[in-house]
Design a protein around this motif. Structure first.
Motif, PDB file in Angstrom:
ATOM      1  N   LEU A 227     -15.072 -63.590 126.200  1.00 13.85           N
ATOM      2  CA  LEU A 227     -15.446 -64.234 127.459  1.00 13.85           C
ATOM      3  C   LEU A 227     -15.034 -65.479 127.896  1.00 13.85           C
ATOM      4  O   LEU A 227     -14.876 -66.458 126.916  1.00 13.85           O
ATOM      5  N   PRO A 228     -14.743 -65.837 129.074  1.00 12.60           N
ATOM      6  CA  PRO A 228     -14.126 -67.107 129.460  1.00 12.60           C
ATOM      7  C   PRO A 228     -15.324 -67.903 129.646  1.00 12.60           C
ATOM      8  O   PRO A 228     -16.830 -67.661 129.685  1.00 12.60           O
ATOM      9  N   GLU A 229     -15.290 -69.495 129.634  1.00  9.73           N
ATOM     10  CA  GLU A 229     -16.346 -70.252 129.589  1.00  9.73           C
ATOM     11  C   GLU A 229     -17.469 -70.039 130.740  1.00  9.73           C
ATOM     12  O   GLU A 229     -18.671 -70.248 130.539  1.00  9.73           O
ATOM     13  N   GLU A 230     -16.989 -69.697 132.111  1.00 16.59           N
ATOM     14  CA  GLU A 230     -17.898 -69.705 133.142  1.00 16.59           C
ATOM     15  C   GLU A 230     -18.920 -68.266 132.943  1.00 16.59           C
ATOM     16  O   GLU A 230     -19.901 -68.395 133.721  1.00 16.59           O
ATOM     17  N   ALA A 231     -18.534 -67.552 131.923  1.00 15.86           N
ATOM     18  CA  ALA A 231     -19.487 -66.327 131.859  1.00 15.86           C
ATOM     19  C   ALA A 231     -20.527 -66.697 130.822  1.00 15.86           C
ATOM     20  O   ALA A 231     -21.621 -65.869 130.367  1.00 15.86           O
ATOM     21  N   ILE A 232     -20.670 -67.790 130.100  1.00 16.99           N
ATOM     22  CA  ILE A 232     -21.462 -68.161 128.960  1.00 16.99           C
ATOM     23  C   ILE A 232     -22.628 -69.159 129.685  1.00 16.99           C
ATOM     24  O   ILE A 232     -22.439 -70.294 130.377  1.00 16.99           O
ATOM     25  N   LEU A 233     -23.693 -68.786 129.329  1.00 20.20           N
ATOM     26  CA  LEU A 233     -24.984 -69.584 129.913  1.00 20.20           C
ATOM     27  C   LEU A 233     -25.328 -70.309 128.720  1.00 20.20           C
ATOM     28  O   LEU A 233     -25.820 -69.771 127.718  1.00 20.20           O
ATOM     29  N   ASP A 234     -25.790 -71.492 129.018  1.00 17.92           N
ATOM     30  CA  ASP A 234     -26.634 -72.199 127.894  1.00 17.92           C
ATOM     31  C   ASP A 234     -27.944 -72.179 127.993  1.00 17.92           C
ATOM     32  O   ASP A 234     -28.853 -72.963 128.192  1.00 17.92           O
ATOM     33  N   MET A 235     -28.198 -70.958 127.259  1.00 16.27           N
ATOM     34  CA  MET A 235     -29.737 -70.430 127.646  1.00 16.27           C
ATOM     35  C   MET A 235     -30.678 -71.219 126.622  1.00 16.27           C
ATOM     36  O   MET A 235     -31.868 -71.455 126.857  1.00 16.27           O
ATOM     37  N   GLY A 236     -30.301 -71.413 125.376  1.00 14.51           N
ATOM     38  CA  GLY A 236     -31.003 -71.989 124.431  1.00 14.51           C
ATOM     39  C   GLY A 236     -32.277 -71.418 124.099  1.00 14.51           C
ATOM     40  O   GLY A 236     -32.250 -70.197 123.943  1.00 14.51           O
ATOM     41  N   ASP A 237     -33.659 -71.947 124.067  1.00 14.59           N
ATOM     42  CA  ASP A 237     -34.761 -71.421 124.002  1.00 14.59           C
ATOM     43  C   ASP A 237     -35.272 -70.698 125.449  1.00 14.59           C
ATOM     44  O   ASP A 237     -36.259 -69.824 125.261  1.00 14.59           O
ATOM     45  N   PHE A 238     -34.748 -70.870 126.310  1.00 14.77           N
ATOM     46  CA  PHE A 238     -35.275 -70.438 127.515  1.00 14.77           C
ATOM     47  C   PHE A 238     -34.741 -69.072 128.166  1.00 14.77           C
ATOM     48  O   PHE A 238     -34.133 -68.988 129.312  1.00 14.77           O
ATOM     49  N   VAL A 239     -35.245 -68.184 127.260  1.00 13.04           N
ATOM     50  CA  VAL A 239     -34.719 -66.657 127.732  1.00 13.04           C
ATOM     51  C   VAL A 239     -35.407 -66.251 129.151  1.00 13.04           C
ATOM     52  O   VAL A 239     -34.859 -65.672 129.678  1.00 13.04           O
ATOM     53  N   GLY A 240     -36.596 -66.740 128.887  1.00 16.28           N
ATOM     54  CA  GLY A 240     -37.344 -66.540 130.306  1.00 16.28           C
ATOM     55  C   GLY A 240     -36.984 -67.073 131.425  1.00 16.28           C
ATOM     56  O   GLY A 240     -36.809 -66.385 132.717  1.00 16.28           O
ATOM     57  N   GLY A 241     -36.519 -68.365 131.696  1.00 15.24           N
ATOM     58  CA  GLY A 241     -35.877 -69.054 132.713  1.00 15.24           C
ATOM     59  C   GLY A 241     -34.724 -68.172 133.009  1.00 15.24           C
ATOM     60  O   GLY A 241     -34.488 -68.122 134.260  1.00 15.24           O
ATOM     61  N   MET A 242     -34.042 -67.659 132.196  1.00 14.46           N
ATOM     62  CA  MET A 242     -32.567 -67.038 132.662  1.00 14.46           C
ATOM     63  C   MET A 242     -33.049 -65.713 132.991  1.00 14.46           C
ATOM     64  O   MET A 242     -32.366 -65.312 134.104  1.00 14.46           O
ATOM     65  N   LEU A 243     -33.693 -64.955 132.439  1.00 11.95           N
ATOM     66  CA  LEU A 243     -33.923 -63.622 132.865  1.00 11.95           C
ATOM     67  C   LEU A 243     -34.773 -63.522 134.227  1.00 11.95           C
ATOM     68  O   LEU A 243     -34.230 -62.615 134.890  1.00 11.95           O
ATOM     69  N   LYS A 244     -35.597 -64.248 134.375  1.00 13.25           N
ATOM     70  CA  LYS A 244     -36.325 -64.236 135.564  1.00 13.25           C
ATOM     71  C   LYS A 244     -35.513 -64.624 136.699  1.00 13.25           C
ATOM     72  O   LYS A 244     -35.360 -64.223 137.952  1.00 13.25           O
ATOM     73  N   TYR A 245     -34.402 -65.472 136.713  1.00  9.80           N
ATOM     74  CA  TYR A 245     -33.514 -65.957 137.591  1.00  9.80           C
ATOM     75  C   TYR A 245     -32.512 -64.665 138.056  1.00  9.80           C
ATOM     76  O   TYR A 245     -31.959 -64.244 138.891  1.00  9.80           O
ATOM     77  N   LEU A 246     -32.369 -64.155 136.591  1.00 11.69           N
ATOM     78  CA  LEU A 246     -31.259 -62.911 136.938  1.00 11.69           C
ATOM     79  C   LEU A 246     -32.021 -61.608 137.570  1.00 11.69           C
ATOM     80  O   LEU A 246     -31.170 -61.074 138.146  1.00 11.69           O
ATOM     81  N   ARG A 247     -33.420 -61.711 137.573  1.00 10.88           N
ATOM     82  CA  ARG A 247     -34.012 -60.747 138.074  1.00 10.88           C
ATOM     83  C   ARG A 247     -33.744 -60.654 139.504  1.00 10.88           C
ATOM     84  O   ARG A 247     -33.711 -59.716 140.343  1.00 10.88           O
ATOM     85  N   LYS A 248     -33.531 -62.126 140.172  1.00 11.42           N
ATOM     86  CA  LYS A 248     -33.525 -62.216 141.673  1.00 11.42           C
ATOM     87  C   LYS A 248     -32.235 -62.450 142.076  1.00 11.42           C
ATOM     88  O   LYS A 248     -31.809 -62.248 143.095  1.00 11.42           O
ATOM     89  N   ASN A 249     -31.181 -62.670 141.145  1.00 12.33           N
ATOM     90  CA  ASN A 249     -29.765 -63.159 141.200  1.00 12.33           C
ATOM     91  C   ASN A 249     -29.006 -62.247 140.301  1.00 12.33           C
ATOM     92  O   ASN A 249     -28.195 -62.916 139.444  1.00 12.33           O
ATOM     93  N   PRO A 250     -28.964 -60.765 140.457  1.00 15.06           N
ATOM     94  CA  PRO A 250     -28.346 -59.949 139.143  1.00 15.06           C
ATOM     95  C   PRO A 250     -26.942 -59.985 139.139  1.00 15.06           C
ATOM     96  O   PRO A 250     -26.229 -60.354 139.969  1.00 15.06           O
ATOM     97  N   VAL A 251     -26.423 -59.868 137.915  1.00 14.15           N
ATOM     98  CA  VAL A 251     -25.360 -59.224 137.647  1.00 14.15           C
ATOM     99  C   VAL A 251     -25.079 -57.999 136.813  1.00 14.15           C
ATOM    100  O   VAL A 251     -26.234 -57.640 136.411  1.00 14.15           O
ATOM    101  N   ALA A 252     -24.028 -57.265 136.863  1.00 16.17           N
ATOM    102  CA  ALA A 252     -24.136 -55.927 136.136  1.00 16.17           C
ATOM    103  C   ALA A 252     -24.563 -55.845 134.722  1.00 16.17           C
ATOM    104  O   ALA A 252     -25.291 -54.870 134.360  1.00 16.17           O
ATOM    105  N   PHE A 253     -24.202 -57.114 134.040  1.00 19.48           N
ATOM    106  CA  PHE A 253     -24.423 -56.988 132.521  1.00 19.48           C
ATOM    107  C   PHE A 253     -24.574 -58.145 131.732  1.00 19.48           C
ATOM    108  O   PHE A 253     -23.792 -59.025 132.115  1.00 19.48           O
ATOM    109  N   ILE A 254     -25.679 -58.376 131.211  1.00 17.97           N
ATOM    110  CA  ILE A 254     -26.208 -59.677 130.628  1.00 17.97           C
ATOM    111  C   ILE A 254     -26.318 -59.215 128.994  1.00 17.97           C
ATOM    112  O   ILE A 254     -26.953 -58.204 128.529  1.00 17.97           O
TER     113      ILE A 254
END
Length: 373
Positions: A227-254
């Protein structure tokens, strides 16, 4: 992450607030000949902090002022940095323009609140500075044609410790802050960076992004999919913050990658994986070991285990693939949070970065060559 001090914590000021204070002082000096010191500004919520000036310089057609950023008790990488504003009279009719000086970055990728080519001075700090400029123009009868250049000495080196490079902000730091106030040990800045990472990934056409709990799991998932750098998210411990934003701003595959202990928490329904905000339920984990085929004796050992790592070792010794079961349950938890917005997989890694279990849910057809559910 730095350890949170005991007792009441002192709030601080954002780079945006500091830049606004320095801008006001410099513009007032250019219009009146005198620098206000200390200089007082009004923040978006009505607070009126005052800032002592470090630098106060003036020449023909320009003035410069600076303040030292005080982030309070927050472990902010920009704490103690000098925030410098240089203002100049602009070309008639040009309005207020913003420029990146030394140590302030420039936007190079779409998806951020500013278009490529703009100085990385976020919209709210710009709004704050415009407000101060406008107020002074009315007071002194000046036109509003102003060039504002913000500099942060050493900002390029400090930016290495931030997510700017991954977000496509090059050459230095961003000038940030929506309220002007730094709340010590706030999670909001980290989650904000995750959101911006998703925005950049979507704007650059990424259909597969990956969040990781740490550097080891990040390296594993990035290598696995190349994966290229722009495909990597610095999620850390905040999986909920990431998933909730992806719920409203989806990508095909996480993809979500992490160590066994962190992903046990996600499997148990936790969306904040930090040790101070969620704990492994060992009684519940013992039940999961039973689902994975562990006998009664093993389950009893799990109930009294000290760490998730110990549980993994006990199960491996008993030839029980608990990692695979945790991957499945964590995937179900993540999928429920996404509410169907895209396919999701869980990748469990060990401490050496080896992938020990994977599970995916959703349409993986375009990724099928490397998906083996």
């Amino acid at each position: 992450m730095a350890r949170k001090p005991d007792g009441p914590l002192r709030k601080g000021w954002t780079t945006g607030a500091c830049a606004t204070a320095a801008t006001r002082a410099a513009w007032q000096a250019l219009l009146s000949g005198d620098f206000p010191d200390p200089v007082t500004i009004t923040l978006p919520r009505g607070e009126t902090p005052s800032f002592a000036l470090v630098k106060a310089e003036r020449g023909t057609g320009w003035a410069r002022a600076s303040v030292i950023k005080d982030a309070g008790d927050d472990p902010d990488v920009t704490h103690g940095a000098e925030i410098i504003a240089t203002v100049r009279h602009g070309t008639p009719g040009s309005g207020i323009t913003f420029h990146a000086g030394d140590g302030v970055g420039t936007v190079t990728k779409p998806g951020l609140p500013l278009p490529p080519g703009e100085a990385a001075i976020n919209p709210k700090p710009r709004e704050m500075m415009i407000g101060q400029i406008t107020e002074l123009c009315e007071t002194f009868g000046a036109t509003g044609d102003v060039e504002i250049e913000i500099s942060i000495p050493g900002g390029k080196e400090i930016a290495i410790k931030t997510w700017n490079g991954r977000l496509g902000i090059v050459g230095g730091l961003s000038v940030l802050g929506t309220t002007g106030i730094v709340i010590p040990f706030s999670c909001s800045a980290w989650i904000h960076s995750i959101h911006r990472g998703i925005d950049v990934a979507r704007a650059t056409g990424r259909i597969h992004v990956a969040g990781a709990t740490g550097k080891t799991s990040e390296a594993a998932i990035r290598t696995f999919y190349d994966l290229p750098e722009e495909a990597i998210l610095d999620m850390g411990d905040f999986v909920g913050g990431m998933l909730k934003y992806l719920r409203k701003n989806p990508v095909a595959f996480i993809s979500i990658a992490g160590g066994f202990a962190k992903l046990v928490k996600l499997a148990q329904g936790h969306l904040d994986l930090h040790s101070s905000r969620s704990q492994v339920d060992f009684a519940k984990l013992a039940e999961t070991v039973g689902l994975a085929g562990g006998d009664g004796d093993l389950q009893e050992q799990v109930k009294t285990a000290n760490t998730a790592k110990q549980v993994l070792e006990l199960c491996q010794a008993a030839n029980v693939n608990i990692a695979r079961t945790i991957a499945r349950l964590a995937c179900e938890s993540a999928r429920a949070t996404l509410d169907g917005a895209g396919a999701v997989e869980i990748v469990v890694t060990d401490r050496d970065g080896m992938i020990i279990a994977r599970h995916g849910i959703g349409d993986f057809d375009q990724f099928r060559p490397k998906i083996t559910n």
